[in-house]
Design an enzyme around this catalytic site. Structure first.
Site, PDB file in Angstrom:
ATOM      1  N   TYR A   1       0.844  -1.198   0.000  1.00 32.35           N
ATOM      2  CA  TYR A   1       0.000   0.000   0.000  1.00 32.35           C
ATOM      3  C   TYR A   1       0.877   1.245   0.000  1.00 32.35           C
ATOM      4  O   TYR A   1       1.704   1.445   0.895  1.00 32.35           O
ATOM      5  CB  TYR A   1      -0.899  -0.013   1.230  1.00 32.35           C
ATOM      6  CG  TYR A   1      -2.069   0.921   1.174  1.00 32.35           C
ATOM      7  CD1 TYR A   1      -3.328   0.471   0.773  1.00 32.35           C
ATOM      8  CD2 TYR A   1      -1.951   2.260   1.545  1.00 32.35           C
ATOM      9  CE1 TYR A   1      -4.420   1.318   0.740  1.00 32.35           C
ATOM     10  CE2 TYR A   1      -3.034   3.111   1.512  1.00 32.35           C
ATOM     11  CZ  TYR A   1      -4.268   2.640   1.110  1.00 32.35           C
ATOM     12  OH  TYR A   1      -5.345   3.486   1.085  1.00 32.35           O
TER      13      TYR A   1
ATOM     14  N   TYR B   1      -5.766   5.493  -7.112  1.00 33.79           N
ATOM     15  CA  TYR B   1      -5.991   5.384  -5.674  1.00 33.79           C
ATOM     16  C   TYR B   1      -7.407   4.859  -5.454  1.00 33.79           C
ATOM     17  O   TYR B   1      -8.377   5.585  -5.543  1.00 33.79           O
ATOM     18  CB  TYR B   1      -5.824   6.758  -5.018  1.00 33.79           C
ATOM     19  CG  TYR B   1      -6.125   6.767  -3.534  1.00 33.79           C
ATOM     20  CD1 TYR B   1      -5.295   6.116  -2.630  1.00 33.79           C
ATOM     21  CD2 TYR B   1      -7.244   7.431  -3.035  1.00 33.79           C
ATOM     22  CE1 TYR B   1      -5.565   6.131  -1.273  1.00 33.79           C
ATOM     23  CE2 TYR B   1      -7.519   7.452  -1.676  1.00 33.79           C
ATOM     24  CZ  TYR B   1      -6.685   6.804  -0.808  1.00 33.79           C
ATOM     25  OH  TYR B   1      -6.945   6.816   0.537  1.00 33.79           O
TER      26      TYR B   1
END
Length: 388
Positions: A297, A341
């Site tokens: 991430y 995102y």
């Protein structure tokens, strides 16, 4: 899964379908529409129909209720629905929730989804503007009055300490940005397709919250992503090679807050990631050397370096060199810095593609992928494997 013992979930469920909308800066449609498009695409990919679905999982931050998405997508009765808190930290935990439901017989086919107009609608990067009274808000109240108003400013505190602790400069973060954009440049689905960067580009980008520059920060994206989870046995009868959920974990560390855990003994690491790592390694029986691709991430580049160190891929302070040497294929879709995102859900999809061998940046011979969720908050992680 217990923090102290090996769990019994590993290997009982698999991801069998992935689907997404296009990734854009202005979708031109509602978040509900985005969610439904992603869910339908994932079911088509799995070779299943809405009638097969009896469970749904999403984020507490998603504006699309499970029953509303089910109704709009043509899904009927549900025996399981769940939400996971802490923003991007929920990404892998949605899959864990789905696997738990499938393994226990509570549901047979569970769809996990996330959809938002995060660029054209609410922009997380704009920081805290209005908040209902809560215990979580009270914790933020110790940071907000002093100018720590945005996610970038919160992460900058830990990033500055990391550089100081290991005698590094902000260039250390640039290796992550360059790697992500390299893979994004060859991924047609990525917003930064055809646009690689150099370390010089990174160093020339403007400051956001020192030591973080613009190219250390993820994008803002409109879009939706969904994955379909079912039992390993049923997966074998479906058209796509399954990505077996070899291990799944959630983790919160001591003195954990949501992005403002500044009162820990050490700010140069991510204790919540250590909790997840220990569980994943214990349950899977694997080690860092067994991982073929890492999908970590990347809302902010420093936290990618810290994750590599917490998982044991390299020693403390060594991750920048590890990334620069390309010792592990990292974020082969371009990550959230380069592709989109989507609160980490697009990373789960890329891990599945690597297992299937269908990624546009395919790494040969992949049998295990590591996926992580948002850090700096209570988080989660997955190890996905082939069904060989």
């Amino acid at each position: 899964m217990s923090v102290r013992t090996r769990d019994a979930l590993g290997g009982k469920a698999a991801i069998v379908g992935i689907g997404a909308t296009e990734f854009s800066k202005d979708s031109g449609r509602s978040e509900l529409k985005l969610a439904v498009e992603a869910v339908r695409a994932a079911l088509d990919d799995a070779g299943l129909t809405p009638a097969d679905v009896d469970g749904m999982v999403t984020f507490t931050m998603d504006t699309n209720p499970e029953i509303t998405v089910a109704q709009a997508a043509g899904i009927g009765e549900l025996s399981f629905f769940s939400r996971v808190h802490y923003g991007g930290g929920a990404a892998c935990a949605t899959v864990q929730q789905a696997a738990l439901a499938v393994a226990s017989g509570v549901a047979e086919v569970v769809v996990c989804y996330r959809a938002f107009n995060e660029r054209s609608g609410r922009r997380f990067g704009s920081g805290v503007q209005r908040r209902e009274p809560s215990a979580e808000g009270a914790a933020l109240g110790w940071a907000l009055p002093f100018g720590l108003l945005t996610p970038a400013s919160w992460v900058a505190m830990a990033a500055q300490r990391y550089l100081h602790a290991y005698g590094l400069t902000p260039e250390a973060f640039g290796h992550v940005a360059v790697t992500d954009r390299k893979y994004a440049a060859t991924n047609p689905a990525a917003y930064f397709h055809g646009k690689p960067i150099t370390l010089a580009d990174h160093a020339a980008s403007r400051w956001i919250a020192e030591p973080l520059r613009l190219l250390d920060c993820c994008q803002e994206t409109d879009g939706g992503q969904a994955v379909v989870v079912t039992s390993r046995e049923r997966a074998r009868d479906l058209p796509r090679p399954p990505a077996v959920i070899t291990a799944a974990a959630q983790g919160a560390g001591r003195a954990q807050e949501q992005m403002t855990s500044f009162y820990r003994d050490d700010l140069s690491g991510l204790p919540e990631v250590s909790v997840v790592a220990r569980q994943l390694w214990r349950t899977s029986g694997l080690a860092p050397a067994d991982i073929d691709v890492g999908i970590l991430y990347d809302h902010f580049t420093p936290f990618v370096l810290m994750q590599l160190e917490e998982f044991g891929f390299c020693g403390p302070g060594e991750a920048a060199g590890f990334v620069a040497e390309e010792r592990l294929p990292l974020n082969t879709h371009g990550g959230q810095l380069g592709e989109a995102y989507l609160h980490g859900m697009n990373g789960v999809a890329e891990a599945v593609r690597q297992i299937r061998g269908t990624s546009v940046n395919r790494i040969p011979g992949v049998t295990h992928t590591l996926v992580t969720a948002g850090t700096g908050v209570p988080t989660s992680g997955l190890i996905l494997g082939s069904d060989g």
